[in-house]
Every structure is written in C-alpha cells, then in structure tokens.
Design an enzyme around this catalytic site. Structure first.
Site, PDB file in Angstrom:
ATOM      1  N   LEU A   1       0.862  -1.176   0.000  1.00  0.00           N
ATOM      2  CA  LEU A   1       0.000   0.000   0.000  1.00  0.00           C
ATOM      3  C   LEU A   1       0.899   1.228   0.000  1.00  0.00           C
ATOM      4  O   LEU A   1       1.980   1.211   0.598  1.00  0.00           O
ATOM      5  CB  LEU A   1      -0.889   0.047   1.255  1.00  0.00           C
ATOM      6  CG  LEU A   1      -1.995  -0.992   1.416  1.00  0.00           C
ATOM      7  CD1 LEU A   1      -2.693  -0.797   2.758  1.00  0.00           C
ATOM      8  CD2 LEU A   1      -3.006  -0.917   0.275  1.00  0.00           C
ATOM      9  N   ASP A   2       0.450   2.296  -0.641  1.00  0.00           N
ATOM     10  CA  ASP A   2       1.189   3.548  -0.571  1.00  0.00           C
ATOM     11  C   ASP A   2       1.293   3.990   0.885  1.00  0.00           C
ATOM     12  O   ASP A   2       0.404   3.701   1.707  1.00  0.00           O
ATOM     13  CB  ASP A   2       0.483   4.651  -1.368  1.00  0.00           C
ATOM     14  CG  ASP A   2       0.565   4.432  -2.868  1.00  0.00           C
ATOM     15  OD1 ASP A   2       1.365   3.591  -3.303  1.00  0.00           O
ATOM     16  OD2 ASP A   2      -0.186   5.110  -3.602  1.00  0.00           O
ATOM     17  N   ARG A   3       2.337   4.715   1.174  1.00  0.00           N
ATOM     18  CA  ARG A   3       2.548   5.204   2.538  1.00  0.00           C
ATOM     19  C   ARG A   3       1.354   6.019   3.036  1.00  0.00           C
ATOM     20  O   ARG A   3       0.948   5.919   4.190  1.00  0.00           O
ATOM     21  CB  ARG A   3       3.817   6.063   2.569  1.00  0.00           C
ATOM     22  CG  ARG A   3       4.198   6.564   3.946  1.00  0.00           C
ATOM     23  CD  ARG A   3       5.507   7.325   3.890  1.00  0.00           C
ATOM     24  NE  ARG A   3       5.943   7.754   5.209  1.00  0.00           N
ATOM     25  CZ  ARG A   3       7.102   8.373   5.434  1.00  0.00           C
ATOM     26  NH1 ARG A   3       7.919   8.642   4.431  1.00  0.00           N
ATOM     27  NH2 ARG A   3       7.438   8.726   6.660  1.00  0.00           N
TER      28      ARG A   3
ATOM     29  N   ARG B   1      -5.063   6.561  -7.778  1.00  0.00           N
ATOM     30  CA  ARG B   1      -4.830   7.999  -7.703  1.00  0.00           C
ATOM     31  C   ARG B   1      -4.742   8.624  -9.094  1.00  0.00           C
ATOM     32  O   ARG B   1      -5.327   9.689  -9.360  1.00  0.00           O
ATOM     33  CB  ARG B   1      -3.548   8.263  -6.906  1.00  0.00           C
ATOM     34  CG  ARG B   1      -3.625   7.753  -5.485  1.00  0.00           C
ATOM     35  CD  ARG B   1      -2.273   7.620  -4.826  1.00  0.00           C
ATOM     36  NE  ARG B   1      -1.664   8.919  -4.555  1.00  0.00           N
ATOM     37  CZ  ARG B   1      -0.512   9.072  -3.901  1.00  0.00           C
ATOM     38  NH1 ARG B   1       0.147   8.004  -3.465  1.00  0.00           N
ATOM     39  NH2 ARG B   1      -0.026  10.269  -3.686  1.00  0.00           N
TER      40      ARG B   1
END
Length: 324
Positions: free
Chosen positions: A148-150, A254
């Site tokens: 997962l993205d930060r 995104r």
C-alpha cells in the site's frame, strides 16, 4: 561492492554461520534463500560465493538453483556489508504491532495507519514489515504479500509461511483477489462512469521521485490498468467512491481518478493543490484513500476469506467536515 578508498573497510558479518533450513524456507532455490538471508549484500556477490564453493549445503558444494530442504544445513561465509546496512543492523526498527483484522498460523491481516510505509527504502529507514519482525522475534517468517502507498490506510496482508506467500501472490498476480478502496474525490463523479481502462506508465522526475501517468493505448511503455468505480455517496461538492482494482499498478487509483478530472482529496502528488490547501485549513490532514475490503482464498484451506477495515476516525471526520 565498490572498493573502499581510504578510511575503515565496511564491517563484516560475524564469522562463518551455519543455518538450518526450516519448513518455511523448504523448496526455495539456494540463491533466493541467500538473497533474503544476506539482505544488503549485492546479488553479484551472492552468486560469486556460491560459484566459489564458499557456500555449502550439508558440507557439499551446491548450485544457485539447488532447492533447499527442511533440515539442510547451509554454511555461509563472512560477507562484508555496507555502512548503511550496518547502521540498520545496529539500530533496528522500533518494535510495533498494528491493529489485527485477521490472523492464523498462515497469514496476518492488519489495518495499516496512514503515514507508515510498508517497508524501508527510498529515504524511509523502516516500515510495517521491519517493525513487525522486531515485535515478533520468535516469528520465523514474515513477508509482505502486497503493498500500500505510505499515505494509504487499510488492509495489508502479511504471510507467515513461505507456502502462504507463494499462494497469495499467485492469487494477486492472476487477479483472483478482490481489493476495494474508499476514495473521496473532488466534484460529482458521473454515476455511469463505472470502468476506467487506461494504460499507465511509470517514470522518474529529475530528483528521482517516482510518478505515474496515463498514456495512449498504443504506447509501448503503457501497462494495461483497469479500475472499477461505484458511487457510494454524494458529500456536498465531493463524491465518496468504492473503487475496485483489477490490476495492481503503482498509484493506479490515484492517477486514474485524477486523469478523469476527479482527484482524490488530500493527494499531494496528483491532487487539486488549491483545494487541498483550503481543506487543510478546515482540518483535512491526509489523503482520503483507504483499503476497505479484501477478499481472497485462504492459502491453506482454500476457503473464501472476506475482510473489512472501517474508515479510520480521521477520515470519518472529513465527511462531517465537508458536509457541514
């Protein structure tokens, strides 16, 4: 490794080591086992010590593609590690447990908070996996199944056995899992826009930072990327979406949402920066993207597992802020 000119040489690992292969590593190729065991040592050096015979399996020479078995004894020679790795070794990640959504002897699912990287690297000293390993020193095997993205919160899977890791990664690769996110976007998302099928291309900025963009369908560098979108709720001038990804590209949600004119609230890379600044003054402090639901077949039993992580309080409060 590059030769050291002047100063002290990089530290060496402590002498010859004898490692006994456990069940969690059984069946692995020798080179892959060593690359994981000798983190920070260049792959070229790993292959060199195998070819030279410095690595032994049950006192005999072995090839890179030798499959190790449970109970095998592997001899590892001393290897030199970089100063950066030595610093990590001497100053390990602080131990930390995370909210558990599901756990058994094969797999662990946690609810990752926003602002925490899943692993160290790219300017981050440590992440979820390093902290979990420190918090669970008795665990023989802990590896990320996916990422997962930060800035993204929500469901993250960690394998506790190599067999589970392989089985789950195969499911993700073959798109046999279901991953659904909640995303709050700027504007009114059209209810009839349910499928985004746009290729994505990953590139680097001048400073080395990673970025992703939509490219034409005939672009040779484009990777097919499919995102399914469903309107969950209209919230003032914003829309809460349920987003399911069919492909797992970097920054896929995104970029897909932003390229369709509806960036995610709080997205500092692909978002509406003026809107983000205005919302920050009203208390919106992070990107509104949350890994909400996850479905997969259990790696041991094959049974269907369906998990859910509710919106964290800071995102639930955003809905109240913007609807007020």
């Amino acid at each position: 490794m590059k030769p050291i000119i002047g100063g002290d040489p990089p530290p060496a690992s402590a002498g010859v080591r004898q490692l006994t292969i456990g069940e969690e590593s059984a069946g692995q190729r020798l080179d892959n086992f060593l690359i994981r065991e000798l983190k920070g040592v260049p792959k070229t050096h790993v292959y060199r010590i195998i070819r030279s015979g410095e690595v032994r399996v049950n006192k005999g020479r072995a090839q890179a593609d030798t499959r190790v078995a449970s109970g095998d004894v592997v001899r590892l020679p001393p290897v030199r590690v970089s100063e950066k790795l030595a610093e990590k070794r001497d100053h390990p990640a602080p131990p930390r447990e995370f909210p558990i959504v599901f756990e058994d002897e094969h797999v662990l699912a946690i609810d990752k908070p926003a602002g925490v990287a899943v692993h160290g690297g790219s300017g981050v000293s440590f992440g979820v996996i390093e902290q979990l390993r420190q918090a669970r020193p008795a665990a023989k095997f802990l590896e990320l199944v996916h990422r997962l993205d930060r800035e993204t919160s929500g469901l993250l899977l960690v394998a506790k056995r190599r067999s589970a890791l392989t089985a789950l990664q195969d499911q993700f690769r073959e798109r046999e899992t279901g991953k659904t996110y909640l995303a709050l976007v700027v504007g009114a998302w059209p209810a009839n826009r349910k499928v985004i099928d746009q290729p994505l291309h990953k590139y680097l900025l001048a400073d080395g930072e990673r970025r992703v963009k939509v490219v034409a369908k005939d672009d040779p560098d484009g990777m097919r990327s499919v995102t399914l979108v469903k309107v969950a709720q209209r919230v003032g001038d914003f829309t809460l979406l349920e987003v399911t990804i069919r492909t797992g590209r970097t920054h896929q949600i995104r970029v897909h949402l932003a390229s369709n004119g509806h960036p995610i609230v709080g997205d500092e890379k692909y978002g509406d920066f003026e809107m983000n600044r205005a919302l920050a003054k009203r208390g919106v402090k992070r990107m509104f993207l949350h890994a909400w639901k996850l479905r997969f077949a259990h790696p041991s039993t094959g049974e269907n597992v369906a998990l859910e992580a509710p919106l964290p309080p800071e995102l639930a409060s955003v809905l109240s802020i913007i609807s007020g």
